[in-house]
Design an enzyme around this catalytic site. Structure first.
Site, PDB file in Angstrom:
ATOM      1  N   CYS A  38      17.365 -17.571 -21.823  1.00  0.00           N
ATOM      2  CA  CYS A  38      18.299 -16.639 -21.187  1.00  0.00           C
ATOM      3  C   CYS A  38      17.869 -15.203 -21.460  1.00  0.00           C
ATOM      4  CB  CYS A  38      19.724 -16.867 -21.691  1.00  0.00           C
ATOM      5  SG  CYS A  38      19.938 -16.503 -23.445  1.00  0.00           S
ATOM      6  N   CYS A  41      17.256 -14.119 -25.034  1.00  0.00           N
ATOM      7  CA  CYS A  41      15.944 -14.476 -25.585  1.00  0.00           C
ATOM      8  C   CYS A  41      14.915 -13.411 -25.236  1.00  0.00           C
ATOM      9  CB  CYS A  41      15.498 -15.832 -25.036  1.00  0.00           C
ATOM     10  SG  CYS A  41      16.585 -17.207 -25.443  1.00  0.00           S
ATOM     11  N   ASP A 446      -0.546  11.531   5.982  1.00  0.00           N
ATOM     12  CA  ASP A 446      -1.768  12.268   6.267  1.00  0.00           C
ATOM     13  C   ASP A 446      -2.182  11.897   7.695  1.00  0.00           C
ATOM     14  OD1 ASP A 446      -4.290  13.671   5.812  1.00  0.00           O
ATOM     15  OD2 ASP A 446      -5.149  11.656   5.768  1.00  0.00           O
ATOM     16  N   ASP A 649      -5.179   8.172   2.581  1.00  0.00           N
ATOM     17  CA  ASP A 649      -6.326   7.303   2.328  1.00  0.00           C
ATOM     18  C   ASP A 649      -7.483   7.986   1.610  1.00  0.00           C
ATOM     19  OD1 ASP A 649      -7.069   8.942   4.462  1.00  0.00           O
ATOM     20  OD2 ASP A 649      -8.453   7.449   5.262  1.00  0.00           O
ATOM     21  N   ASP A 653      -5.918  13.160  -0.756  1.00  0.00           N
ATOM     22  CA  ASP A 653      -4.517  12.757  -0.667  1.00  0.00           C
ATOM     23  C   ASP A 653      -3.956  12.330  -2.022  1.00  0.00           C
ATOM     24  OD1 ASP A 653      -4.442  13.105   2.123  1.00  0.00           O
ATOM     25  OD2 ASP A 653      -5.325  11.134   2.434  1.00  0.00           O
TER      26      ASP A 653
END
Length: 767
Positions: A38, A41, A446, A649, A653
């Site tokens: 649970c 734990c 971008d 990309d 950026d």
């Protein structure tokens, strides 16, 4: 609060500390944790590990029964394993390379044992429970007391021994867990029944026995655990599917022939032969043959992709109809597929921010339940003299408590959400990115390479004499052998039109201006307006048309023929970067999700606004002429208006991706961008941004639904049990059902389908 730690993980250059002597080396280690039941734990293991010297952070996942530990240089993993053992659990290094998703022999043996124990418990419990069901019908099938004891005892102390062991370890650690509650409740029912069985009758008949209650509670909880384990295995289905893509053997060219070797023995630059119908065992470059590959399990792309000599091949993708030879460029552990698996596993292992609240609640949940059970017993016994009823109702309080459902609510949803996202080609770096993405209000893009193809094309030709082919042929003659992007665009169109390309003579590159050379008996100039001006070329015949093209974002090159009497304009060539075919649909999909879209571009205003008009971004949300270093400032400015995502990309950026609440990196871009971003799109399709936000919203909704059910079971169930409106058997069934319902609700996420596919793109707004 400790001082922040800087690790040596792959940081972008702009974020690295320039003094390497103060950067400590760190190591991330995965452990398998056995014995957790649970949320309590989970908290106990994290506390124990956190106290070990050299542990910088620890994240324990109940759903995967695993832990991710960050260690400083010199720290020993053996110390961590010992600390977990001292807390009452068993820690070990994963039996396989990738960690928790694959089922180890030990895990399979344990699953088989749990199923066997469940069957035995059911067989022993049915003779006790069925007579109780027949009582409302007027049938009295109750077994003699000694037979009930005979059936209930092995269920209590053999099949239920796991609860006692776990409860004892919890007590030694001065804490509590679900198994402690189960042990207290069933032991009370069993002990009261034995006392009544052995004690002389004090009334007109024998005292009631509750062996069926103790046995049924254990059996129902075993059933719930078995169903829960099955559900948890299903939540890792996506990661197991990725792992299954990796071939174990490869056919390598060596010593003048082809030899099958273990994948671990393949070396860089080895030539690997891949036959039709096989999966590529390695990442590499095709050096022989051509084929089509199915990369759907890696990138989410549903259509086969053409591959020929010089193209890249990704390990795990399916080879279609051609026999090809691939030169290995990455070993198995560093392949694209291996990195994908590691990224998904890391995301599943990390905690979402909402989980921290759940952990704080779980810390005092079990002691609170024990207190409520004790008050229930004393209240019914001391106030009403109903000690037997008080014991039964206290038992019901103990067994209806659902700490395991609280522990499963968030990690099971994270596992399912990141798994289906990975199957769609969306890699989510961590749970925080998944949770934050659902609240985004603005998505900034971008332009070049993200919303556009990033490759200039020759889009318009205008010849003074009307013969565009002669204009194109002369331009191609000048550009033969050039690697400039605009030169490649000229040559590509010339080949497309089937024009003969004969290299010009005496070509001279004019830096910043253009190029000159001799072709067709003429001296040819090709380049900028400045080059034309320096050679006295009159541009007025095409000036108006050139201005129109410039307003559309086109780059203009002028061509003139130079003679002894001067230079004469021959025409112009216009170049443009076309929007991606999916860009307009991507923007439309984001608008349908209620998001605002913004373009941030370093290009001139004309080019940026032209692309924005073509794909549907409002003119007021275009930021043009932005220097690379200023993109992050633009993102921070947008952040004052709401949660912001940045999609890019390139290396330029990376600062903007880091500044955004969530960064999305196109998989076709640079490694730096992908390191910084919280989400990586495995193919260059901006529609995946809408898909990623959609799965984030759905996952977050599942987390909230799971937490609602986990809390509502306790908020409603505990008072009903204390008031005597639930007997222990019904309470146990409700407790088992709570965990099963959480996992079952999570599994509904597996029905999610990505929409970034070929054909109509429809977005359903999340509710």
């Amino acid at each position: 609060m400790g001082s922040p730690t800087v690790t040596t993980c792959a940081l972008p250059e702009y974020a690295m500390n320039t003094n390497p002597t103060i950067i400590p080396m760190t190591e991330h280690v995965a452990l398998t944790i056995q014995g957790m039941t649970c949320a309590s734990c989970v908290a106990r293991v994290e506390r124990a590990v956190g106290k070990v010297v050299g542990v910088l952070s620890a994240s324990v996942n109940l759903a995967t029964e695993s832990a991710r530990i960050e260690l400083s240089s010199g720290a020993k993993i053996e110390s961590v394993i010992a600390a977990v053992a001292a807390a009452g659990y068993v820690a070990s290094l994963p039996a396989n390379e990738t960690g928790s998703a694959e089922t180890s022999p030990e895990q399979q043996r344990q699953a088989d044992q749990e199923k066997r124990h469940l069957i035995i418990a059911t067989i022993l419990t049915l003779p006790l429970a069925l007579p109780m069901l027949a009582l409302p019908l007027g049938e009295h099938w109750m077994l003699p007391g000694w037979m009930q004891w005979l059936l209930a005892t092995p269920v209590q102390f053999w099949l239920g021994a796991r609860f006692y062991r776990s409860a004892w370890k919890a007590l030694l650690a001065r804490t509590g867990n679900m198994d402690l509650l189960v042990s207290l409740g069933t032991s009370a029912a069993y002990g009261l029944s034995v006392f009544h069985l052995l004690a002389p009758t004090a009334h007109h008949g024998p005292e009631p026995l509750y062996f069926e209650a103790s046995a049924a509670v254990i059996t129902l909880i075993l059933l719930g655990k078995w169903l829960e384990a099955r559900g948890k295995r299903q939540t890792t289905e996506a990661i197991r599917a990725l792992q299954s893509l990796r071939p174990l053997r490869a056919r390598v060219r060596r010593y003048g022939g082809e030899h099958e070797v273990d994948i671990a023995h393949v070396r860089l630059d080895d030539e690997v032969v891949v036959l039709p119908g096989e999966r590529f065992p390695v990442d590499g470059e095709i050096v022989e043959g051509r084929t089509h590959t199915d990369e759907s399990m890696i990138t989410g792309e549903s259509l086969p992709v053409s591959r020929q000599v010089g193209d890249k091949a990704t390990g795990g993708s399916f080879n279609g109809e051609g026999r090809v030879v691939v030169r290995t460029t990455a070993l198995a552990a560093e392949s694209v597929l291996a990195r994908i698996i590691r990224m998904v596993e890391d995301a599943q292992a990390r905690k979402a921010p909402i989980q921290r609240t759940v952990d704080r609640v779980s810390a005092f949940f079990v002691p609170l339940v024990v207190m409520v059970a004790l008050l229930t017993l004393l209240g019914w016994g001391m106030l009403f003299g109903l000690w037997n009823d008080g014991i039964l109702r206290a038992i019901a309080v103990l067994v209806i408590a659902c700490p395991c459902a609280l522990g499963l609510a968030t990690p099971s949803a994270i596992m399912a959400g990141t798994g289906v996202a990975a199957r769609a080609g969306i890699l989510i770096k961590d749970a925080e990115a998944l949770e934050v993405a659902h609240a985004l209000g603005i998505v900034a893009f971008d332009k070049t390479g993200t919303l556009t193809l990033g490759v200039p094309r020759l889009t318009e030709l205008a010849a003074i004499d009307g013969d565009d082919n002669v204009l194109l042929a002369s331009a191609a003659a000048l550009q033969t052998g050039s690697e400039h992007p605009l030169a490649k665009a000229v040559l590509a169109l010339a080949r497309e039109r089937g024009l003969p390309i004969r290299a010009a003579e005496n070509t001279v590159a004019l830096p910043g201006l253009g190029i000159s050379g001799d072709w067709g008996g003429e001296s040819v100039l090709l380049g900028s307006r400045r080059l034309m001006a320096e050679n006295g070329v009159d541009l007025s015949a095409l000036q108006a048309y050139a201005d129109t093209l410039a307003d559309q974002g086109r780059t203009i090159s002028w061509m003139a023929w130079k003679t002894a009497s001067g230079a004469t304009l021959q025409g112009l060539l216009a170049f443009g970067d076309a929007p991606r075919p999916e860009a307009a649909e991507a923007i439309s999909a984001l608008h349908a999700l209620g998001l605002r879209t913004v373009m941030i571009s370093g290009d001139n205003s004309g080019a940026a606004h032209h692309v924005a008009r073509a794909i549907g971004i409002p003119a007021g949300d275009v930021r043009a002429d932005v220097l690379p270093g200023d993109k992050a400032s633009q993102v921070r400015a947008l952040a004052r208006e709401g949660r912001v995502a940045m999609v890019g990309d390139g290396i330029n950026d990376a600062p903007a991706l880091a500044a955004a609440d969530v960064g999305f990196a196109m998989g076709s871009g640079t490694d730096v961008a992908m390191q910084v971003a919280g989400v990586t799109l495995m193919r260059a399709d901006p529609r995946l941004v809408a898909d990623a936000i959609d799965i984030s919203r759905r996952t977050t909704r599942k987390i909230r639904q799971n937490l609602f059910w986990a809390f509502i079971f306790n908020i409603i169930g505990l008072p009903l049990a204390a008031l005597g409106l639930l007997n222990p058997v019904v309470a146990a069934a409700a407790m088992a059902f709570s965990s099963v319902s959480v996992v079952s609700n999570t599994l509904l996420l597996r029905r999610w389908k990505m929409r970034a596919r070929s054909g109509p793109f429809r977005v359903r707004k999340a509710v």
